[in-house]
Design an enzyme around this catalytic site. Structure first.
Site, PDB file in Angstrom:
ATOM      1  N   GLY A  25       0.827  -1.199   0.000  1.00  0.00           N
ATOM      2  CA  GLY A  25       0.000   0.000   0.000  1.00  0.00           C
ATOM      3  C   GLY A  25       0.853   1.236   0.000  1.00  0.00           C
ATOM      4  O   GLY A  25       2.046   1.202  -0.331  1.00  0.00           O
ATOM      5  N   MET A  27       2.078   2.988   2.393  1.00  0.00           N
ATOM      6  CA  MET A  27       3.171   3.061   3.355  1.00  0.00           C
ATOM      7  C   MET A  27       4.311   2.113   3.031  1.00  0.00           C
ATOM      8  O   MET A  27       5.425   2.294   3.501  1.00  0.00           O
ATOM      9  CB  MET A  27       2.640   2.747   4.764  1.00  0.00           C
ATOM     10  CG  MET A  27       1.783   3.844   5.359  1.00  0.00           C
ATOM     11  SD  MET A  27       2.710   5.345   5.706  1.00  0.00           S
ATOM     12  CE  MET A  27       3.719   4.814   7.087  1.00  0.00           C
ATOM     13  N   ASP A 138      -7.805   3.573  14.116  1.00  0.00           N
ATOM     14  CA  ASP A 138      -8.438   2.888  12.985  1.00  0.00           C
ATOM     15  C   ASP A 138      -9.019   1.549  13.424  1.00  0.00           C
ATOM     16  O   ASP A 138      -8.769   0.511  12.818  1.00  0.00           O
ATOM     17  CB  ASP A 138      -7.433   2.684  11.847  1.00  0.00           C
ATOM     18  CG  ASP A 138      -8.111   2.409  10.502  1.00  0.00           C
ATOM     19  OD1 ASP A 138      -9.301   2.761  10.365  1.00  0.00           O
ATOM     20  OD2 ASP A 138      -7.465   1.857   9.600  1.00  0.00           O
TER      21      ASP A 138
END
Length: 736
Positions: A25, A27, A138
């Site tokens: 992703g 990151m 999150d």
């Protein structure tokens, strides 16, 4: 599911031999690693620009240190990390899953007791997180894994220290819409109370199967989180009041994580007795299967390609890029004992040579996730035809390096059917991408299967944006959000000066997408136009539509919108025609291309459908003319509604896939590479450009929305395209 390592991937990071790719992703990359003692780990390597920022490294090291202090059996522990490495990395204990989101999608809401056990353990986990000075930020169903001995909270990728306000820029929303607190939705700092709000959302989801603020596009979810009350009616009475306190708008009014734990604590029996049988079987299967992993030779480096600095330890650093890696397939399997986080699921999928065509070229397959549901048969046909045309055009190119084939699988419109189709496609290693699913239900229930396998798929016919709750890796939606099109009805009224007192019927039998669009029409008509709206709601499984229409006529309306299914909209048209109503009339956008003109007859004349679906045959651009001509040659007819968008999506997939095919090699492209490319794509289609937002939803600039939204009017028994909203803005006129 996992993917093979790329040639550019390191073979080892510190004590962890890398075995597979688990995901990638913004990151960086997450690998499956194994120590010499056989312990499995998820190793995340940070590869963003922040890796070169000293402040970033300082914060990263501090958070790792704090995360190591979290002591809870319900939090996945940090095993090791290095903030000073060329590419910082973090290793946590590997948990096979499944995620709560996947379990609920497959088997429905958890029973009340199971959900209370889940909530109590997660609250205990958050108590430990907050005691260590961290905020998770999150907490969502995708970050809660189910194991035989209880749940696990994972992914501190966006966590921050309580007193570190500089980690995230002010005003940036961090987290997942639908599972974050109002203060986060406003871009404010997250606190421990924000995690409690998210925990309340997760509990509501576990008990009802739906997020408490509904579904839809991210911006709509953020708005409802800040302004609307949660939907908790379907929760059991014993848990509802506590969850409602967790979801208080004011952070000060929420209980602490410890108070939530005390209010939900249930005895956790041995084994999987806390879960319903279908979910327990799902967990047990994944937790007890043999894990067949290849043994890996030390990295072999071609002569002359050694590092210039002569660093003998280079292969252990995450920045090392070996020139060649060989995998030795193990004859046996590593059997891992069942029992929660120490177990692992079978990781399947070999990087074999693709099947060859008759011409000696490899053949790759574009899957089409279609449906046999009669209600969406026109959409299914358009998608299937579009895929065949796009593939035929590729195979007609001389000098091509590979051939393509189409494989169509149709689900029956059920949860199990959608999952079965996705499972079949992901198991077929020749399938490199999927167009679809066609329907909302399949998009929602199959997305996590495609995501787990890293198989990229794009749906051009769905617009209900809640799939990202289950899959953020390889699921994309190229269709305009349903709710957004409610605003464009109002914009059409403004541009054509067809304003006045609006009578709006929200027929709940049309489903969640229609309900969301209807509420937006009402609010935008009032706020943007400053006009008056007389709304009427028709409950599901009732026959109150005609009465609602008559009530609106009696109220003296000037304009009318019926947002509901086909049959009800046809009856509304007939009621209006019998009353002699001649004002502007709008139907919901999904009825474009339906049998409305023929079913409604003369009563349907003059009705509008505002939609992102274009009639390509009505356009004069070269791209549209070429597409229309090709479609006519192949199918002996003009392109049907939704054909252009399906064709655009197929071509976009195939164009980006071509860039992942290894040059001059006969090994398979890595599946995950296509998803990474699609997340950054900018593609010009027949009538509009395509790009994707943070949640892989279709996104565009203000002008892009206007250019790509079309108004169709029923004339002479058929839908006729009047132009885009931009066309109408440039040449305003009163119609109707």
């Amino acid at each position: 599911m996992s993917e093979p390592l790329l040639p550019s991937d390191p073979s080892r990071i510190a004590a962890f031999r890398l075995l597979r790719r688990l995901g990638a992703g913004g990151m960086g990359v997450v690998y499956l690693g194994r120590t010499d003692a056989g312990k499995l780990a998820a190793v995340k390597v940070i590869q963003t620009d922040g890796a070169g920022d000293d402040d970033f490294r300082t914060r990263f090291a501090r958070e790792v240190d704090l995360a190591r202090r979290v002591e809870s059996p319900w939090v996945v522990p940090v095993l090791d990390a290095d903030a000073e490495a060329r590419e910082p990395w973090l290793a946590t204990e590997f948990v096979p899953g499944p995620a709560l989101a996947e379990a609920v999608a497959a088997h429905g809401p958890l029973p009340a007791r199971a959900a209370r056990v889940l909530g109590g353990r997660l609250a205990e986990a958050l108590t430990s997180v907050h005691a260590a000075g961290l905020v998770h930020r999150d907490v969502k169903p995708g970050n809660v894994l189910l194991a035989l001995d209880g749940p696990r909270l994972i992914d501190f990728g966006v966590a921050r220290a309580l007193d570190d306000t500089a980690l995230t820029a002010s005003g940036v929303v961090v987290g997942t819409p639908g599972f974050l607190a109002p203060e986060q939705a406003r871009g404010e700092d997250a606190t421990a109370a924000s995690d409690v709000f998210a925990l309340g959302c997760v509990l509501a989801y576990a008990m009802t199967g739906r997020p408490p603020f509904g579904t839809g596009e991210p911006h709509a979810l953020l708005y409802r989180t800040v302004h609307d009350e949660p939907e908790l009616d379907r929760m059991d009475a014993g848990s509802r009041s506590l969850v409602a306190r967790c979801l208080a708008k004011d952070p000060q009014a929420r209980p602490t994580a410890e108070e939530v734990r005390a209010g939900l604590t249930e005895d956790l029996p041995d084994g999987a007795d806390w879960l319903p049988d279908p979910v327990a079987r799902m967990v047990a299967l994944r937790s007890s299967e043999s894990l067949a992993l290849p043994g890996i030779e030390p990295t072999a480096v071609d002569a002359g390609s050694e590092h210039a600095d002569g660093d003998k330890g280079a292969q252990d650093a995450p920045s090392s890029r070996p020139a060649r890696r060989r995998l030795l397939l193990a004859g046996g399997a590593l059997l891992l004992a069942a029992g929660g986080a120490a177990t692992a699921a079978a990781l399947t999928g070999r990087d074999d040579e693709p099947e060859g065509s008759d011409g000696g070229r490899p053949t790759y397959v574009l899957g089409v996730h279609s449906t046999t549901d009669p209600a969406t048969a026109p959409l299914a046909r358009a998608c299937e035809r579009a895929a065949h045309l796009a593939v035929a055009e590729h195979n007609a190119a001389p000098g091509r390096a590979y051939d393509l084939a189409v494989r169509v699988l149709r689900d029956p419109g059920t949860v199990a059917g959608g999952r079965d189709v996705a499972g079949t496609f992901t198991a077929d290693r020749d399938v490199v991408a999927v167009l679809g699913p066609v329907t909302e239900l399949a998009m929602r229930t199959a997305a996590n299967i495609y995501g787990d396998a890293g198989l990229t798929h794009v749906s051009s016919t769905t617009g209900q944006q809640d799939y990202f709750v289950l899959s953020r890796r390889s699921s994309f939606q190229s269709g305009t959000p349903h709710s957004a099109l409610g605003s464009w009805i109002v914009l059409h009224a403004i541009m054509t000066k067809q304003t006045g007192r609006l009578g709006a019927v929200l027929d709940r039998s049309g489903g969640t997408a229609i309900q969301e669009q209807g509420s937006l029409v009402v609010s935008q008509w009032r706020q943007t136009l400053g006009g008056e709206v007389v709304p009427r709601v028709v409950a599901e499984e009732t026959d109150d539509g005609p009465a609602a229409v008559r009530a609106l006529l009696a109220a003296g309306i000037d304009a009318f919108a019926y947002l509901g299914p086909l049959d009800a909209t046809v009856r509304a048209a007939q009621e209006l025609a019998e009353a002699g109503f001649a004002g502007p009339r709008w139907m919901q956008h999904q009825l474009y291309g339906s049998q409305f003109p023929s079913r409604a007859g003369a009563a349907g004349e003059g009705w509008y459908a505002v939609t992102s679906a274009v009639d390509a045959a009505a356009l004069t651009t070269k791209r549209a003319r070429d597409f229309t001509a090709a479609w006519r040659r192949r199918y002996r007819a003009a392109p049907e509604p939704h054909a252009a968008e399906a064709y655009d999506s197929a071509r976009m997939l195939l164009t980006e896939f071509a860039r992942t095919v290894p040059a001059g090699a006969r090994r398979r492209p890595v599946r995950g590479a296509l998803g990474e490319r699609m997340a950054k794509v900018s593609y010009q289609g027949i009538a509009r450009g395509y790009a994707f937002g943070n949640f892989h939803e279709y996104t565009s600039s203000g002008r892009g929305w206007s250019d790509g939204t079309f108004v169709h009017e029923v004339r002479d028994g058929r839908f006729r395209q009047l132009g885009s909203l931009s066309d109408l803005e440039r040449a305003p006129k009163t119609t109707g």
